[in-house]
Design a protein around this motif. Structure first.
Motif, short mmCIF file in Angstrom:
data_model
loop_
_atom_site.label_atom_id
_atom_site.label_comp_id
_atom_site.label_asym_id
_atom_site.label_seq_id
_atom_site.Cartn_x
_atom_site.Cartn_y
_atom_site.Cartn_z
N ALA A 137 0.76 -1.30 -0.08
CA ALA A 137 -0.07 0.00 0.01
C ALA A 137 0.99 1.10 -0.05
O ALA A 137 0.46 2.13 -0.75
N ALA A 138 1.97 1.24 0.78
CA ALA A 138 2.97 2.36 0.68
C ALA A 138 3.39 2.48 -0.73
O ALA A 138 3.64 3.45 -1.12
N ARG A 139 3.78 1.52 -1.18
CA ARG A 139 4.45 1.56 -2.54
C ARG A 139 3.46 2.00 -3.66
O ARG A 139 3.76 2.98 -4.45
N GLU A 140 2.19 1.97 -3.43
CA GLU A 140 1.12 2.24 -4.23
C GLU A 140 0.85 3.80 -4.10
O GLU A 140 0.51 4.49 -4.98
N ALA A 141 1.15 4.23 -2.78
CA ALA A 141 1.05 5.78 -2.61
C ALA A 141 2.12 6.62 -2.88
O ALA A 141 2.36 7.74 -2.90
N HIS A 273 11.87 7.58 -1.91
CA HIS A 273 11.16 7.62 -3.28
C HIS A 273 12.24 7.47 -4.25
O HIS A 273 13.22 8.83 -4.36
N GLU A 274 12.62 6.94 -5.21
CA GLU A 274 13.57 6.94 -6.37
C GLU A 274 14.97 7.17 -5.66
O GLU A 274 15.73 8.17 -6.37
N GLY A 275 15.16 6.57 -4.58
CA GLY A 275 16.73 6.70 -4.02
C GLY A 275 16.76 7.85 -3.17
O GLY A 275 17.95 8.00 -2.67
N ARG A 276 15.78 8.60 -3.03
CA ARG A 276 15.69 10.07 -2.20
C ARG A 276 14.94 9.63 -0.85
O ARG A 276 13.94 8.97 -0.49
#
Length: 461
Positions: A137-141, A273-276
């Motif tokens: 669910a976190a990934r979907e967010a 998010h994307e390495g950040r």
């Protein structure tokens, strides 16, 4: 040695590779594999299979009763709306991604298990699959969650069989808090522990004496939430095995003795998010991004209810005392070790270390419920675009207007039962099973003195 594999080994999936894993275990002289799950009272339960039957266990599962979802820590049984009684059966399916040779237990390997019904459907009370759902669910967010536990324990020289409830435990070292004396006293034991963790592929960040008498702490590297919960199980059982091998006894209970500083199992969380790392270089509170601030604001909002998950034992509230670095107050602060939610910006030259730490949790908790419920609370905060209140500096016990977190399991249960966020995330069957266990354990110890309560749970975990 850790053996790799795929995360879903059911109904013949990659069965040839599973057989190869079994043959490899035989070559390593592994006789048995312990398949574990953690019940709602925080006890790690196990079914073991001969190593030669691991492939069959992966394919068909191993039977166990759903009644364990309403077991209490003393092995008595309650019931709930959806779970209870002697009927029914489930199947334990080991996750070979986590198959690990147990270096301190020659002849044994370990794997955590997911629980399914007889038709192959996920069991609605499977805590490990709940943690996985919340991770997805976190990934979907739009972000990934990294978590890590710090596990504290007290080392004693005798068990409760030789010490009464009013007796002070015979601590294995008399050295001061954080003192080198303590490390020297136990250097052989601690070196053995580090070697064992390394052999099992556990990435230890720190191992040191802690604040309470005879207390130690180990911190492991952050990982995804399900792996983090798996590691919490493996770390505790590894500590137990090595400690017993040295003729000592580990105490993981919230307190080893009434009135003493207790054992926590703090949870560290960062969002990516994307390495950040979203916990830094933002324009939110303490340099967080707005997403990270909203996430931790959601955790802070739900903390009174989360206490029934992360501080689930009646004895947890013997630990949660003001001015004991236990996080007894419903507040957050930057590097404030008395706040229930401590934000850690980390050094400016290391962007990976910024994170939030929940300090009010302990090792009586089911780690899968902890990771999943914290994510659920954080996601609700992101959804509602919450902001954090002003941070608390200094000891909140000395500041007017800062509220205490629940001071009893009964009080925490009331907040839990009122939480639509946690009920929605857990689903009714798991939510009601957790509530039933908390209610029954609160009643079990309702008339118990602090000394007797501490003694009763001292070696339960």
């Amino acid at each position: 040695m850790k053996a790799g594999g795929t995360s879903q080994h059911r109904n013949g999936t990659d069965f040839a590779r599973t057989r190869a894993q079994t043959a490899r275990l035989a070559g390593r002289e592994i006789d048995g594999v312990a398949l574990t799950w953690v019940d709602n009272s925080g006890i790690t339960r196990v079914k073991a299979v001969p190593a030669g039957r691991l492939a069959a266990a992966v394919e068909h599962g191993v039977g166990m009763s759903p009644v364990f979802d309403v077991f209490l820590l003393d092995d008595s049984i309650t019931d709930s709306t959806y779970v209870g009684g002697p009927d029914g059966d489930l199947r334990l399916h080991p996750d070979l991604d986590r198959l690990t040779e147990l270096a301190a237990q020659p002849g044994w390997a370990w794997a955590p298990a997911d629980r399914y019904d007889q038709e192959g459907h996920p069991h609605p009370c499977c805590q490990r699959q709940f943690a996985r759902r919340m991770t997805e669910a976190a990934r979907e967010a739009g972000f990934d969650v990294r978590m890590g536990f710090e596990t504290e324990w007290v080392v004693v020289r005798q068990t409760e069989h030789s010490a009464g409830a009013d007796s002070e435990p015979a601590y294995a070292t008399a050295g001061p808090a954080y003192g080198m004396t303590r490390l020297v006293d136990l250097s052989g034991y601690l070196a053995d522990l580090l070697r064992t963790f390394q052999a099992q592929g556990v990435d230890v960040m720190q191992l040191h004496p802690e604040y309470a008498a005879g207390q130690l702490e180990v911190s492991v590297a952050p990982a995804d939430p399900v792996t983090t919960a798996d590691l919490a199980v493996l770390v505790r059982e590894t500590v137990r095995a090595v400690t017993l091998r040295h003729g000592l006894v580990p105490v993981f209970a919230p307190v080893a003795a009434a009135g003493a500083v207790g054992n926590g199992r703090h949870l560290h969380t960062s969002l990516w998010h994307e390495g950040r790392n979203l916990c830094r270089d933002g324009d939110g509170a303490a340099g967080m991004t707005p997403t990270a601030e909203a996430f931790f604001a959601g955790v802070l909002r739900e903390l009174p209810a989360l206490m029934a998950i992360g501080a689930p034992c009646a004895a947890s509230y013997l630990r949660l005392q003001p001015s004991h670095w236990a996080g007894a107050y419903h507040c957050w602060g930057v590097e404030n070790r008395e706040a229930a939610l401590r934000f850690i910006p980390g050094p400016s030259d290391d962007p990976c270390t910024a994170n939030g730490e929940v300090k009010c949790f302990d090792a009586a908790a089911n780690p899968y419920l902890v990771t999943g419920c914290v994510i659920a609370a954080g996601l609700a905060g992101v959804h509602d675009a919450l902001s954090l209140p002003a941070p608390v500096a200094g000891d909140p016990a000395r500041q007017h207007g800062t509220e205490r977190l629940p001071s009893s399991l009964t009080e925490a249960l009331k907040h839990f039962q009122d939480s639509t966020v946690l009920r929605t995330a857990l689903g009714d069957p798991l939510f009601e099973a957790v509530a039933a266990v908390r209610r029954a354990e609160a009643e079990l110890f309702a008339e118990t003195s602090p000394q007797d309560l501490a003694a009763a749970v001292r070696h339960a975990y």
